[in-house]
Every structure is written in C-alpha cells, then in structure tokens.
Scaffold this motif. Structure first.
Motif: not given
Length: 699
Positions: A89-95, A159-167
């Motif tokens: 689920e990690t956004d690699i570009q943002m990572f 973070l997944a529950e808050k939908r903030k994993l890719d923030s």
C-alpha cells in the motif's frame, strides 16, 4: 493441535468483538484486539480452570514466554502478512520523495531513544533497585535497544483506518519505521556482539562489532534496491499464473521466503516482508494482491494483535517498584521518541503538527520490543523486574499511542510547511444528469478498462473508488454524486477522453434500443404470481417494517400525488422520515418511469432516499379508490408506500416482491373492510385470516 484450533477460534471471536466495541467507541480497532488478548490471555481469564481444561484454555507455557510456540508461530506469520500488505500500500513515489525525511526520523528516533533508555535504566536501577550499574552494563544496553523499537504494524493499522497511509506524514512514519527497525535490529546485533566480546576478552572488540553492522545494512539496502529495480520482472513472473488468486498467493509466498531469508541473516522477518511489499507496490498487480489477500489479512492480523496482548503480564503491574519504574521509564521513552523523531521532521518541510504526528506515530512498541526483551531475558542479561518494566512500557505505549495518533490525524490542518503538489497528476471531471446515470457509466467504464487488459481494483469497501493499472499506467477514478472524477498522468488524458466517448456511444445505442416498445405491463403483472403462494411466513415478514402507527385505514386523498403526500405525512408523524420533500421527489421519480399501480386494487409506490435511515413502510386504505394508473386499468384501494436509503444496504426489491405476493385479491378485499389499525395489523401479520373479514362483510 486440538488446543491450537480451539485457541484460534476463541481469539478470532474475542478480537473481532472487542474490535467492533472499540470502533463503536470511536477508538482504533487495533486497541480492542490488543485488549482482547490481555483479557483472554494466560495472565487473566486464560489460565482459569474449566471442565476439560484443567489449566485453562490459555495456560502459561513458560514463565519467560507465556504462549505456545505454535500460537506464536501463527502470530509471526501474521506479522509478515501485515507488513507485506503495508508495503504493497506504500506509494513508492511518495516514499522516495520522503526517504530523506524518513531516514532522518528513523535515525533520530533510534539514537535519542537508545541514549535516553540506557541512561534511564542506569538511573532507575541505581536509585530504585539499589544496583550498581553503568552505561555499558548489559542490562542497561538492552534497555536502550528495547527503547528504540517501533511497532509499525500498530501505527499502520490506525493510519489505514484513517486512510492516511499515503499522506506525507504516513509515508514518512512508514519509511522512518523501516529504518528504525533495521537500525534497532542492527543495534541488537551490535550490543550482543559487544557483550559477548566483553565477556570473552574483558573488553570491547569494536572491529567485530563493525563487521556485524556493515553486514546487516548491506543486506537490507541490497534487497530493497534489487526489489525495486526488478519489480516489473517479478510482476511478469507472477502473471504467468493467470488466475488472480494464484498470483496473490504466489506473491505472499515470495514475501514469506524473503522474510525467512532476512531472519536467517539476523534481521527481522517483518523487514523482509516489507521489502517485498515495497517492491511490488510499483507493479500493476499490487491492488490485485491486496484484494485477494484481504481475507487472509482479516483472519491473521487480529490474531497477531491479540497474541501481543497475551504477552502482557498484568499481575506484574501491582508491584509498587515495577509500577513506578514502568511509569517513569515509559514517560521517558515517549519523550525520547517524540523528540528524536519529531525534531528532524521540522527540518524536512513539516510544521509542528506534522512533527507531532510523526513523533507520536513512532511511539507504539509491540512485537519487536517483546522479541528483544525475550532475548535479553533468555540470555540472562535482563532481570524479571526489568522485563516487567518493558511489559508495562509496551502496554502503555501500545494502548495510548493509537488514541493520540487518531486525534492528531483527525485534525484537518496540513502537517507541511509548504504544500507539495504532484504536477504529474491531472484531474478530469465528467458530470451527468443524475447519480444513477453516473453509476451506470462507471460500471461500463470498468468493463471497458478490463477489455483493454487493465487490472481494475476497488480501493474502498464503502465507496465507489477504483484504480486501474497496466504496466506503468495508473489511473484512479471515483463516483462523486452525479460526477465521475479521474486522477491520472497528463499523458493519459487523451486515453480517458477516448474511453469516455466510447462508453457514452455504447450507452446511446442501448438507449435507442430501449426506446423500442416493451410490454412493461406484462412484466408487472407477473410480479403478483399466484404460484408463489404468500403463506403466513411471508405475511409476518411484512410487519417487520410496519407498526400500528404506520397504518392509515381511512385515506382522504383522491389523486395519486395527494395519496403519496398523505402517506409520507404518516411516516413523518411517526418519526421515521426526516425530509418529506426529498422523499416525495424520489417516489414521484419512480412513478414517472413506470406506474406502481398493480392488479386487484393494490399500489406499491416506493423510492430510494437518504431521508430515511433504514427501510420504512406505511400502509393506507382508500374507501372510494384512486386512479393510480394500475396495469389492469382499475382503481387502487390499498397503498403500500416504502422508502429505503440510498447510502445503506436495505432489502428494497426483496420487500417489494413479498408485498406483491402477500397482497393478493382476498387480502386486498379484507383490508378494505377492516375498520381499525389494530385489525389491519393482525391481518398483515397473519394473526387473523382474510376469510374472517370477508365472511363478516357478506353477512
């Protein structure tokens, strides 16, 4: 094996129930799962003797390790699955964009936490326990290493529950936690090597310690780079299995293998699992794997957190010394993590709120902390008292951190000093006359993308959010009311416009075909199929949604719109309807499409509207009859109006079908001769037979 099966069943029920309870209390579900483990674990209810279970369902396995190796083995697999999914689920570009910030956060957290933890152990042992220890004492070094560990799984779940994993904060926390875990394990290896060297030679062999550190960093960095470079090749290899479920299972198999290799290299398994997930996050199958493995995650992850709760010996907390030591050490550990991780974030475009989110996101201790503590206890370098302190710190940070994280991420304020815009993304919005048309087009688009060879994935269980992927092309789209909104690269704009034109053309062809005469009356007449047989059971099912308050035996209106308004007024008066105008609009819209006047003097007007919370029904009788455009051309006397919500599931069509079958000609005639709400309710519920009223009317 029998005990393991029973234990897993109890854990699943306890974890799910407590998770639901905590969710209702607006607390993170992971907190409930952890508490469920504490309650049913060997230190509380689990060791109570029961018939057939002399030592309890969850007896204490050993004093140093309370759960069985089999149960802990399943827990370890669950940790691997969890971190693999987090990596996917990690956004690699943002990572990559926040890799520098993540590295600084991880390094800062490890260094500050280790130093503070070591000195805190020196202070508390010397002053409270009366021991003579120094900074280089094995127990102090171990407490320093234990202070560095972060349970990224707990934070990731919140973070997944808050939908903030890719923030920005979420990605920084995850990348910092990876660095934190790697450095923590390296630090453990360094400390173990240093202690062994000191015990063997009477002094530190820093050359050997340095080699251990270089080996650990090299393995982690090399595996990560190889995985990212070879992500498309790995994806193509997995695609040879064709079936989506097989692709997902094989991907998990790769994660398990890499996790095992990392463990063999003296690194944590969870780091290897995260590396594999991170590698596949760039591929076009990542959402497919996430979807197909979701049942596996739903099964295993609650087991993981519940077993983590079982590791907590709450009885140790009643010792005044351990309680004081635990509270003091926990407070210092929290401050060290927040400062160590938060201060570097301030130099990486994060403001105070962003730095607090990152610092508190690194707070939870869990599986790694307990693993390191177990190593120290087994090797004799950690006393039972200090192990109790570690348990209390783990409990407090694990219970408190998710609440703090949730509160901080609920704040709408941005955590960045300067907003970072992704210029490569373009938003396209297409508006349509109604939400129904937009929904129809959305489904047509999904089919069109699939026919083009794209993987189409739902990324939300509760909303119409999708992502399509093929090779390097990633397109997201969402249904927002009567609009379909796309997010894509600028180079894909032409493709989306082309796809939308083709779908609209296909819909126009369908609309022209539908303009040809269709015998809708013939279809409607078959709804009241006498072969279906209403039966008493189906009559009773009607009254699930009807009370005497929602029955009107004497309707006064003389036209279709007036009848509908009068029935809606009954619902409003009963407190079941919030907005009469919205409900009327929904019902009349349905009538415009096709009249709901049926045979035998019955009409069943209905509609979908969020003016109601659940399926509601009102029944009324007109003594003189009303022209409701019935399919048999006769007047309608019995009216059953029902409303169901748009945004929630309700047995709308099923209920319409039951009403049509139950209200046959004898029932309609019986309702017309009823004089009171009470009689009508008894008739509808099956308590009274229509024959009673029909024979009475004949007399």
């Amino acid at each position: 094996m029998m005990m393991l099966v029973i234990q897993l069943g109890i854990i699943l029920f306890a974890a799910k129930l407590m998770g639901m309870l905590f969710t209702k209390m607006r607390l993170p579900r992971v907190l409930g799962e952890l508490v469920s483990g504490i309650i049913i674990g060997p230190y509380l209810l689990g060791s109570i003797s029961l018939p057939g279970f002399r030592d309890g369902v969850f007896p204490i396995f050993t004093q140093s390790f309370p759960v069985t190796p089999e149960l802990y083995g399943i827990c370890s697999v669950a940790a691997v699955v969890l971190l693999f999914m987090v990596g996917l689920e990690t956004d690699i570009q943002m990572f990559m964009r926040y890799s520098i910030a993540g590295s600084l956060v991880g390094i800062g957290g490890v260094l500050v936490s280790f130093v503070v933890g070591d000195f805190a152990a020196v202070f508390f042992q010397n002053t409270v326990l009366g021991l003579d220890v120094s900074f280089q004492s094995p127990s102090c070094l171990f407490m320093g290493v234990i202070s560095t560990a972060t349970s990224v799984g707990i934070t990731a779940r919140v973070l997944a529950e808050k939908r903030k994993l890719d923030s920005p904060e979420g990605v920084t926390i995850l990348s910092g936690a990876v660095v934190d875990d790697v450095l923590g394990i390296i630090l453990l290896a360094v400390v173990m090597g240093a202690i062994s060297s000191a015990e063997a030679t009477g002094g530190m062999n820093w050359a050997a310690v340095g080699m251990v550190a270089v080996k650990a960093v090299g393995i982690w960095l090399g595996a990560t780079l190889i995985g990212l470079v070879a992500s498309h090749q790995i994806s193509n290899l997995l695609k040879t299995f064709k079936d989506g479920s097989s692709i997902a299972v094989m991907a998990l198999g790769l994660a398990l293998v890499l996790a095992g290799l990392f463990e063999e290299a003296k690194l944590a398994m969870i780091v290897g699992a995260y590396v594999m997930g991170l590698s596949l996050s760039r591929s076009d199958i990542n959402r497919l794997v996430l979807e197909r493995l979701d049942p596996v995650q739903t099964f295993l992850v609650p087991v993981f957190f519940s077993v983590m709760g079982m590791m907590v010996d709450v009885r140790l907390m009643f010792s005044p010394e351990i309680l004081f030591l635990g509270l003091g050490f926990s407070a210092l550990a929290v401050v060290a993590k927040v400062l160590g991780c938060g201060l570097p974030a301030l130099f990486c475009n994060f403001n105070i709120i962003g730095a607090l989110r990152i610092g508190c996101g690194m707070l939870p201790r869990g599986e790694v902390t307990l693993i390191i503590a177990g190593v120290g206890l087994a090797s004799g370098h950690l006393s039972r008292e200090l192990f109790g302190v570690v348990v209390l710190m783990t409990l407090l940070t694990t219970l408190v951190a998710p609440v703090i994280i949730g509160v901080l991420f609920d704040k709408p304020k941005s955590g960045l000093v300067k907003a970072v815009e992704d210029e490569r993304k373009t938003r396209l919005s297409f508006a349509f006359p109604s939400g129904g048309i937009a929904d129809l087009l959305l489904n047509k688009l999904r089919a069109a993308f699939s026919s083009e060879g794209f993987f189409v994935h739902s990324i939300s269980r509760t909303g119409h959010m999708y992502q399509v992927r093929k090779d390097d092309v990633v397109i997201g789209f969402i249904l927002d009311g009567n609009e379909i909104v796309f997010e894509c690269a600028q180079s894909d704009v032409s493709f989306i416009n082309t796809a939308m034109c083709e779908v609209l053309a296909e819909l126009e062809i369908t609309a022209r075909e539908l303009r040809k005469p269709v015998d809708s009356n013939s279809i409607s007449s078959k709804i009241q199929d006498p072969c279906a047989g209403p039966g008493k059971g189906k009559r009773g099912s009607i009254t699930r949604y009807i009370t005497e308050k929602t029955i009107e035996p004497n309707l006064k209106s003389t036209t279709k719109p007036e009848i509908i308004c009068e029935l809606l007024g009954v619902l409003k008066k009963s407190g079941l309807l919030k907005d009469v105008d919205a409900a009327k609009k929904a019902v009349m819209l349905r009538e415009e499409g096709m009249s709901t006047g049926m045979q035998h003097g019955i009409a069943i007007p209905h509609g979908r509207t969020d003016a109601v919370k659940h399926l509601v029904t009102v029944i009324g009788v007109s003594r003189d009859g009303v022209d409701f455009d019935a399919i048999d051309g006769e007047l309608s006397y019995v009216f059953v109006l029902s409303l169901s919500p748009v945004s929630a599931a309700a047995p709308h069509m099923r209920y319409m079908s039951i009403i049509s079958q139950v209200l046959d000609q004898p029932m309609c005639q019986a309702l017309r001769v009823c004089k009171s709400r009470k009689d009508m309710f008894k008739l509808l519920s099956g308590e009274l037979s229509p024959d009673i009223f029909l024979s009475a009317s004949e007399r």
